[in-house]
Enzyme design. Structure first.
Site, PDB file in Angstrom:
ATOM      1  N   GLY A   1     -42.490  37.341 -26.004  1.00 41.28           N
ATOM      2  CA  GLY A   1     -41.822  38.523 -26.530  1.00 41.28           C
ATOM      3  C   GLY A   1     -41.536  38.420 -28.010  1.00 41.28           C
ATOM      4  N   GLN A   2     -41.597  37.189 -28.523  1.00 42.49           N
ATOM      5  CA  GLN A   2     -41.251  36.967 -29.933  1.00 42.49           C
ATOM      6  C   GLN A   2     -42.320  37.503 -30.884  1.00 42.49           C
ATOM      7  OE1 GLN A   2     -43.236  35.063 -28.293  1.00 42.49           O
ATOM      8  NE2 GLN A   2     -43.364  32.963 -29.027  1.00 42.49           N
ATOM      9  N   GLY A   3     -43.508  37.768 -30.350  1.00 37.94           N
ATOM     10  CA  GLY A   3     -44.566  38.311 -31.198  1.00 37.94           C
ATOM     11  C   GLY A   3     -45.516  37.257 -31.722  1.00 37.94           C
TER      12      GLY A   3
ATOM     13  N   ARG B   1     -40.160  27.741 -33.496  1.00 40.97           N
ATOM     14  CA  ARG B   1     -41.214  26.986 -34.155  1.00 40.97           C
ATOM     15  C   ARG B   1     -42.574  27.669 -34.190  1.00 40.97           C
ATOM     16  NH1 ARG B   1     -44.672  24.041 -31.290  1.00 40.97           N
ATOM     17  NH2 ARG B   1     -44.565  22.086 -32.413  1.00 40.97           N
TER      18      ARG B   1
ATOM     19  N   THR C   1     -44.036  30.446 -35.439  1.00 41.25           N
ATOM     20  CA  THR C   1     -44.605  30.875 -36.709  1.00 41.25           C
ATOM     21  C   THR C   1     -44.769  29.689 -37.649  1.00 41.25           C
ATOM     22  OG1 THR C   1     -43.614  33.052 -36.495  1.00 41.25           O
ATOM     23  CG2 THR C   1     -44.217  32.349 -38.715  1.00 41.25           C
TER      24      THR C   1
ATOM     25  N   ALA D   1     -43.059  30.290 -44.865  1.00 42.09           N
ATOM     26  CA  ALA D   1     -42.258  30.819 -43.754  1.00 42.09           C
ATOM     27  C   ALA D   1     -41.441  29.715 -43.102  1.00 42.09           C
ATOM     28  CB  ALA D   1     -43.173  31.453 -42.708  1.00 42.09           C
TER      29      ALA D   1
ATOM     30  N   VAL E   1     -37.063  31.951 -37.369  1.00 40.26           N
ATOM     31  CA  VAL E   1     -35.799  32.603 -37.042  1.00 40.26           C
ATOM     32  C   VAL E   1     -35.820  32.951 -35.565  1.00 40.26           C
ATOM     33  CG1 VAL E   1     -35.237  33.657 -39.249  1.00 40.26           C
ATOM     34  CG2 VAL E   1     -36.758  34.841 -37.668  1.00 40.26           C
TER      35      VAL E   1
ATOM     36  N   GLU F   1     -33.133  32.347 -33.359  1.00 43.48           N
ATOM     37  CA  GLU F   1     -32.050  31.737 -32.598  1.00 43.48           C
ATOM     38  C   GLU F   1     -30.720  31.802 -33.341  1.00 43.48           C
ATOM     39  OE1 GLU F   1     -32.754  28.192 -30.479  1.00 43.48           O
ATOM     40  OE2 GLU F   1     -34.917  28.421 -30.444  1.00 43.48           O
TER      41      GLU F   1
END
Lengths: 766, 183
Positions: free
Chosen positions: A492-494, A534, A536, A722, A725, A727
């Protein structure tokens, strides 16, 4: 539009050039499947011949199993197999990535109410469920320790009496501690007692944090199938390679004989970290000789893993001018009957205790404690969420006492970029003072307040990125399109979208020409895990390197074709160009292979062994920074959130829209953790095991205004600067709320901040 | 030992699912969610809470959103059932589906089918809802990934688009249902 405003340090993008896809809020590559119902999750899969499994769970928190008689259940038409502890004799039946303390199914003893005692495989779920009642289990109830106090008493019954083996991911050597202590983490820096004695003002207190349910909307679901080749498992897991390693250990198989495939995952938030229902499902499938699906219901998911409830004592000393001097902390985390991720949670909690400040001395002890409770493991921002609100509330108490503005007090003490955060660990990347000023401004800091309105901020740093070990491969097909192989899971994070953007950028390839495969340990290369923000930063770096590998190959081929040096060539829109002349990638591949076929394979890896990150870690420090403005209704104790702000300090937002939505989601979970989420137990029995009684945030709980502030200083270790993020905001929100109440003179020491608890505290204060 | 065996009794029902007539033999106790997922292979409706709290299993029965996990298949006899698989028409996405994509209102996607169908019921009653109306109507549909803001944005925007002339309830969307782009 929404009441909220979104600021962006990155600029919102807009119609960017197609080649500059990094930094652009492109639509998710999986969105079309998800809005049409085409996206398949583990529970949507049907394997031919598949049976349905149901689990019989212990009614007692601690008991000896005298006898399990499954013969009546086995005679029921439609029942194909019943698995009990007796079926594990030829296996290595204890697993656990930290401590190998957990049996695949109970052997001789149950250690929490809800522990699997047997499992039934049947032609359909109804039959399997009905057969559970036909299994006769004789128990001898034993004294149980169902909370931290009981577990820590002298002479308390031991949850594990036998010698325990460390799991393959235990950090450091495993030493069996006294009594029910599962793990002990300590930070000792300077002489804390002496420094504290020299402090001008000291505050101390006892605090509690409840057990919390992650509520991934898709409960744990596993399909397992055996063949001559070995074991195949489809599972909604976050860390397929770690699950594979544990399954290989349990079933004594080479890792290549275990295949873990991860379809779309319906949320994780840590609840699908590490190994969950996979061993039990695989063992049942082995016994039945047929593929099996086990799908947890919500109440079962709650008993599978949860957030640690915690007790904490914290003391902070400061000098009269507001400089922080010393902090001492003791933390007890209830890890339940099995260690699960307790050791790491203790470590993260201990690391979060000092906060991001410049201390003279720090003394922290964090213990993970075995109890006869359901096991506790990972939940988004573990450790940091437990501790940040406590440390941050003491900063505010002290600031108020000294008459110093809490934001100003933080500015004086916050670590600066490049400073050491913890001894021997990576120095800080981000500008924390700037971050805290941003959230303060967003919640109206320093402007007049109506009556009964309070404001608070909270800031912390979390070691993130887990281990920087990831690999990735990209395969450029003969037509110039790309298949991207990575084992970070799309929960879901993409991840699939961001990884595709990175490959598109490196190869100057339109995004539409890239397809991202789902994690499959037979196909997609090794990745350690999907967690600790982690994907990305670490998996993204592996993908960037893999794509660069193919880019180099394309340039080599083009250089040969044209007889030109590579510096004369550039990549644009799926072709290599020399001045105004171009050759498409497909042309180059055809030339290279001499046929209309072939492919170019690019490989990328990130590994501490090759200098990526320090062994002591972390990969980066994730920032956890929030602000809140609340309004208190003193007659009911109800708190309304007027404004909520969070800083997502991402280094570089590869997809700003995805960053925002991750940050918003973390904030909302932070509100849930702050205000009402709590698993309730009575004598070890879960008593609110349903969403009727366990409340998670709804649209009705949204703050009136929300600000997600993206900060991108390009300082992260990931691709294009980058860093992760997703959390941090969860850990920041409870502290901001607690401090906003403190601004109203109300010091809260227990979460969640239910109206009743707030109302009672108001009466005490009055 | 006598065991509560699944009853062998079968009821015959007829209903319309996504515009197509369906005749089926069902068990009396069969839930609409299991009927859709297991018999018809329509897995868009998801099982999560089992107690009509989360909305992940929401489908429309005669245009009314219902929790398929707490509705008997028998109760849908003679009615029109719409699942997420039936929303796009003639190869075009519904404006709500477009808006969910564009506003990043989708993350893990588990709540998305129920969320979109719940929003569709709202748009049929209130064609251009305000954010406050969206919140009031959709507060019983859970999402654990997003902060809900993007979902509210998407529904408000879809309402606006549909009022601006994109045909309601017939795929008036901008996107094709077919796979993304072609190289």
């Amino acid at each position: 539009m929404t009441a909220g405003r979104r600021d962006s340090g990155e600029g919102k993008g807009g119609a960017a050039a197609p080649v500059d896809v990094v930094g652009t809020p492109v639509s998710r590559v999986d969105a079309l499947d998800k809005v049409t119902g085409a996206a398949k999750y583990t529970g949507d899969l049907i394997v031919p011949g598949m049976l349905y499994g149901k689990v019989l769970r212990s009614p007692f928190p601690h008991a000896r199993i005298i006898c399990v008689d499954a013969s009546a259940a086995e005679r029921i038409p439609g029942v194909r197999a019943v698995l009990t502890g007796r079926d594990l004799a030829d296996l290595d039946p204890y697993y656990g990535h930290a401590v190998r303390d957990r049996p695949v199914v109970a052997i001789d003893r149950v250690r929490f109410a809800g522990e699997p005692v047997a499992a039934v495989a049947a032609d359909d779920e109804h039959t399997a469920h009905a057969a559970l009642a036909a299994i006769q289990v004789e128990y001898q109830e034993l004294p149980a320790v169902t909370d931290l106090t009981m577990a820590l008493n002298d002479g308390a019954p031991r949850v594990h009496e036998e010698a325990l083996r460390p799991g393959f991911l235990h950090s450091g050597e495993f030493r069996r501690e006294e009594g029910n202590i599962c793990y002990h983490y300590r930070i000792a820096r300077g002489d804390a007692a002496r420094a504290m004695a020299a402090a001008d003002v000291v505050v101390e207190g006892d605090y509690t944090f409840p057990a919390v349910y992650q509520y991934a909307m898709e409960p744990h679901t596993v399909v397992a199938q055996w063949s001559a080749d070995g074991l195949t498992v489809w599972a909604c897991c976050q860390h397929p390679y770690l699950v594979r390693a544990e399954l290989a250990g349990i079933f004594r198989l080479p890792q290549s004989a275990v295949r873990v495939i991860v379809p779309y995952v319906g949320g994780g938030f840590g609840s699908k970290s590490y190994t969950r229902m996979e061993p039990l499902t695989a063992a049942l499938a082995r016994k039945a000789g047929r593929p099996i699906r086990i799908a947890n219901r919500v109440d079962e998911a709650m008993l599978t893993t949860r957030r640690h409830n915690m007790r904490c004592w914290l003391r902070t000393g400061v000098a009269r001018d507001g400089r922080v001097v010393a902090r001492e902390c003791r933390i007890w985390l209830d890890t339940g009957a099995y260690a699960d991720n307790g050791p790491r949670v203790a470590l993260a909690a201990g690391d979060a205790a000092p906060g991001p400040y410049r201390w003279q001395a720090v003394a922290v002890d964090a213990w993970a404690v075995y109890t006869h409770m359901p096991p506790a493991g990972s939940y988004r921002a573990f450790g940091a969420t437990h501790l940040q609100w406590i440390g941050e509330s003491q900063i505010d108490v002290l600031a108020h006492r000294l008459g110093i503005d809490p934001v100003e007090c933080r500015r004086r003490n916050l670590l600066r970029p490049g400073e050491e955060v913890r001894p021997g660990r990576k120095p800080l990347e981000a500008d924390l003072a700037a971050d805290v000023s941003k959230v303060a401004a967003a919640v109206g800091w320093g402007t007049p307040k109506p009556p009964l309105v309070g404001r608070g901020v909270s800031i912390g740093v979390m070691g993130a990125g887990a281990n920087p070990a990831s690999t990735a491969a990209v395969r450029m097909q003969a037509d110039g399109t790309l298949v991207l192989l990575a084992s970070t899971t799309e929960i879901g994070q993409g991840a699939r979208t961001v990884l595709a953007q990175i490959a598109a950028q490196e190869l100057a390839l339109p995004l539409e020409r890239i397809r991202v495969a789902g994690a499959d340990t037979h196909v997609t290369p090794y990745d350690r895990s999907t967690g600790a923000s982690r994907s990305t930063t670490v998996a993204g770096l592996a993908v960037q390197r893999a794509a660069a590998d193919v880019r180099e190959q394309l340039l080599d081929i083009a250089s040969r074709v044209w007889g030109l040096p590579r510096v004369a060539l550039r990549l644009h829109e799926g072709a290599v160009w020399h001045e105004t002349e171009s050759r498409s990638y497909a042309d180059l591949i055809a030339t290279h292979f001499g046929i209309a076929g072939g492919e170019l394979i690019g490989r990328g890896e990130v590994a501490p062994g090759r200098g990526d990150g320090q062994a002591a870690g972390p990969v980066f420090w994730e920032i956890s920074c929030g602000g809140a403005e609340v309004e208190l209704d003193p007659s009911t104790g109800r708190i309304r959130v007027r404004r909520l702000a969070s800083v997502a300090d991402v280094g570089k937002a590869i997809n700003p829209q995805l960053v925002e939505v991750q940050d918003e989601g973390a904030c909302l979970q932070g509100l849930g953790n702050a205000f009402f989420e709590e698993m309730l137990f009575d004598g070890g029995q879960l008593i609110n095991g349903s969403l009727l009684e366990y409340r998670v945030p709804t649209m009705a709980d949204l703050p009136d205004e929300f600000h997600s502030i993206l900060v991108g200083n390009g300082v992260g270790p990931g691709p294009y600067g980058a860093m992760g993020v997703g959390e941090g905001a969860l850990a920041a929100v409870p502290g901001a709320i607690v401090n906003a109440l403190l601004d109203l003179g109300l010091q809260m020491r227990d979460l969640p901040l239910t109206p009743e608890r707030v109302w009672r505290r108001l009466r005490e204060v009055e | 030992m006598e065991i509560d065996r699944p009853p062998q009794a079968r009821l015959r029902i007829g209903l319309t699912v996504n515009g197509r007539p369906v005749e089926a033999g069902i068990e009396p106790r069969e839930l609409l969610l299991d009927f859709l997922r297991n018999r018809l292979g329509l897995t868009g409706a998801k099982r999560s809470c089992d107690v009509q709290v989360c909305g992940a299993c929401t489908v429309l029965v005669d245009d009314v959103p219902v929790s398929a996990c707490c509705t008997l298949a028998y109760e849908a006899r003679g009615r029109r059932v719409l699942t997420i698989e039936g929303l796009a028409r003639d190869g075009r996405l519904h404006p709500l589906q477009d808006a969910f994509i564009e506003h990043a209102a989708v993350q893990c996607g588990f709540c998305t089918p129920g969320m979109i169908l719940t929003a569709l019921a709202l748009l049929r009653e209130v064609p251009a809802p305000t954010p406050v109306q969206v919140k009031a109507h959709m507060k019983d549909t859970l999402c654990r990934c997003t902060g809900y803001w993007k979902i509210i944005d998407a529904v408000v925007d879809a309402g606006r688009r549909m009022q601006a002339g994109e045909a309601p309830d017939a795929g008036g969307g901008a996107r094709e249902v077919a796979p993304r782009g072609k190289p």
